[in-house]
Design a protein around this motif. Sequence first.
Motif, PDB file in Angstrom:
ATOM      1  N   LEU A 252      42.723  52.329  37.331  1.00 42.52           N
ATOM      2  CA  LEU A 252      42.411  53.219  38.455  1.00 42.52           C
ATOM      3  C   LEU A 252      41.663  52.481  39.569  1.00 42.52           C
ATOM      4  CD1 LEU A 252      41.204  56.452  36.586  1.00 42.52           C
ATOM      5  CD2 LEU A 252      43.514  55.840  37.317  1.00 42.52           C
ATOM      6  N   THR A 253      41.104  51.328  39.251  1.00 42.79           N
ATOM      7  CA  THR A 253      40.304  50.572  40.205  1.00 42.79           C
ATOM      8  C   THR A 253      41.081  50.289  41.491  1.00 42.79           C
ATOM      9  OG1 THR A 253      39.135  49.485  38.388  1.00 42.79           O
ATOM     10  CG2 THR A 253      38.965  48.469  40.562  1.00 42.79           C
TER      11      THR A 253
ATOM     12  N   GLU B  47      45.345  45.037  34.588  1.00 46.23           N
ATOM     13  CA  GLU B  47      45.940  43.751  34.241  1.00 46.23           C
ATOM     14  C   GLU B  47      45.090  42.604  34.784  1.00 46.23           C
ATOM     15  OE1 GLU B  47      49.899  43.699  35.681  1.00 46.23           O
ATOM     16  OE2 GLU B  47      50.615  45.260  34.300  1.00 46.23           O
ATOM     17  N   LYS B  48      45.000  41.545  34.020  1.00 54.54           N
ATOM     18  CA  LYS B  48      44.158  40.418  34.421  1.00 54.54           C
ATOM     19  C   LYS B  48      44.668  39.738  35.699  1.00 54.54           C
ATOM     20  CE  LYS B  48      41.930  39.248  30.068  1.00 54.54           C
ATOM     21  NZ  LYS B  48      42.183  40.555  29.443  1.00 54.54           N
ATOM     22  N   GLU B  49      45.925  39.913  36.010  1.00 56.34           N
ATOM     23  CA  GLU B  49      46.467  39.349  37.246  1.00 56.34           C
ATOM     24  C   GLU B  49      46.022  40.129  38.477  1.00 56.34           C
ATOM     25  OE1 GLU B  49      48.253  40.170  34.575  1.00 56.34           O
ATOM     26  OE2 GLU B  49      48.527  38.135  33.763  1.00 56.34           O
TER      27      GLU B  49
ATOM     28  N   PRO C 110      37.554  41.620  36.849  1.00 53.86           N
ATOM     29  CA  PRO C 110      36.321  40.806  36.909  1.00 53.86           C
ATOM     30  C   PRO C 110      36.483  39.367  36.461  1.00 53.86           C
ATOM     31  CG  PRO C 110      36.221  42.425  35.129  1.00 53.86           C
ATOM     32  CD  PRO C 110      37.396  42.790  35.966  1.00 53.86           C
ATOM     33  N   CYS C 111      37.579  39.033  35.786  1.00 51.31           N
ATOM     34  CA  CYS C 111      37.775  37.648  35.340  1.00 51.31           C
ATOM     35  C   CYS C 111      37.933  36.692  36.521  1.00 51.31           C
ATOM     36  CB  CYS C 111      38.981  37.542  34.421  1.00 51.31           C
ATOM     37  SG  CYS C 111      40.583  37.835  35.192  1.00 51.31           S
TER      38      CYS C 111
ATOM     39  N   LEU D 152      34.551  40.858  28.792  1.00 53.37           N
ATOM     40  CA  LEU D 152      35.008  41.400  30.072  1.00 53.37           C
ATOM     41  C   LEU D 152      35.990  42.531  29.813  1.00 53.37           C
ATOM     42  CD1 LEU D 152      35.618  38.342  32.424  1.00 53.37           C
ATOM     43  CD2 LEU D 152      33.868  40.104  32.638  1.00 53.37           C
ATOM     44  N   PRO D 153      35.647  43.756  30.167  1.00 54.43           N
ATOM     45  CA  PRO D 153      36.539  44.875  29.862  1.00 54.43           C
ATOM     46  C   PRO D 153      37.740  44.952  30.798  1.00 54.43           C
ATOM     47  CG  PRO D 153      34.656  45.653  31.109  1.00 54.43           C
ATOM     48  CD  PRO D 153      34.410  44.192  30.831  1.00 54.43           C
TER      49      PRO D 153
END
Length: 298
Positions: free
Chosen positions: A91-92, A123-125, A130-131, A144-145
């Motif tokens: 949702l971010t 998704e991390k992409e 936050p990654c 890291l959630p």
Amino acid sequence: WNVANIFTGWVDVDLSEKGLGEAKGAGELLKAEGLEIDVAYTSFLKRRSARCVLEWSAGLTATYGIMLAADQYYVPVNKTWRLNERMYGGLTGLDKKETVKKHGADQVQIWRRSFDIPPPALEKENKYHPCHEAKYADLDPKDLPDTECLKDTIARVMPYWEETIAPALKAGKTVFVAAHGNSIRAIVKMIEGLSDDVIPGLEIPTGTPLVYELDKERPVTRRLSTQGGDLKPLPTSLAVEPLKFGRYLGDAAPSYRTGRGVEVERKGRQEHRRSHSFSVRHKNIGRERRGGKLSESS
């Protein structure tokens, strides 16, 4: 992003002009109450800087020199990712109204207000994950959630309470915590002993300090049991349901949302604000002790 009605979570947006004004107001309430902070804790997110509230509580203007001259400006501030707002996952960065149109009001309400059902993972992409931020470079990647529900947020916050905040309180310190709605809910749930079905609906008014008084000399209470001792919250007639121990400074009138999304007004007029505060004061039976106070703001 609050003004634009966008899901924010861990995205490190600036504090708005209104938010700065509310930080000033929260600081003035702390000053009027006579709370002298010994140590402050805040999140990694700049919109919840404990410093701005403490500066205003010392009667500061924006002038740097005046800030240096104020005693409360020198209060040590400790930052931790564990006090960050809840991670809203997929949702971010989305518009809240558009999200309702796409997924339906009931589904969005579940994602926002259920205790243990998180939104879809981010998704991390995604650029908002936050990654990609330097501030989390030293954090174990597994911490890291990708998304969080309130239950996850509580599990993230509580180790910091047990290992850092509670020991400061037991040492007799007055503690101020500048955090966020959901990370504050985590601590309030623990102090108040609120159930899993009640805590998601608790509205914590923004820009308004919430004060607790703790007594480590009283009999043990399991919910505040900590390593090396216990902290018992003292009840107050100024608490607003469903709270029993916390009292708000100022004229805030918090509300409680039922599971059906119905907002129930509590004592007095309800107002919409933008940041939260929380404070705890330690007492012995029959006499007040300096210290053992906790204050949070989001």
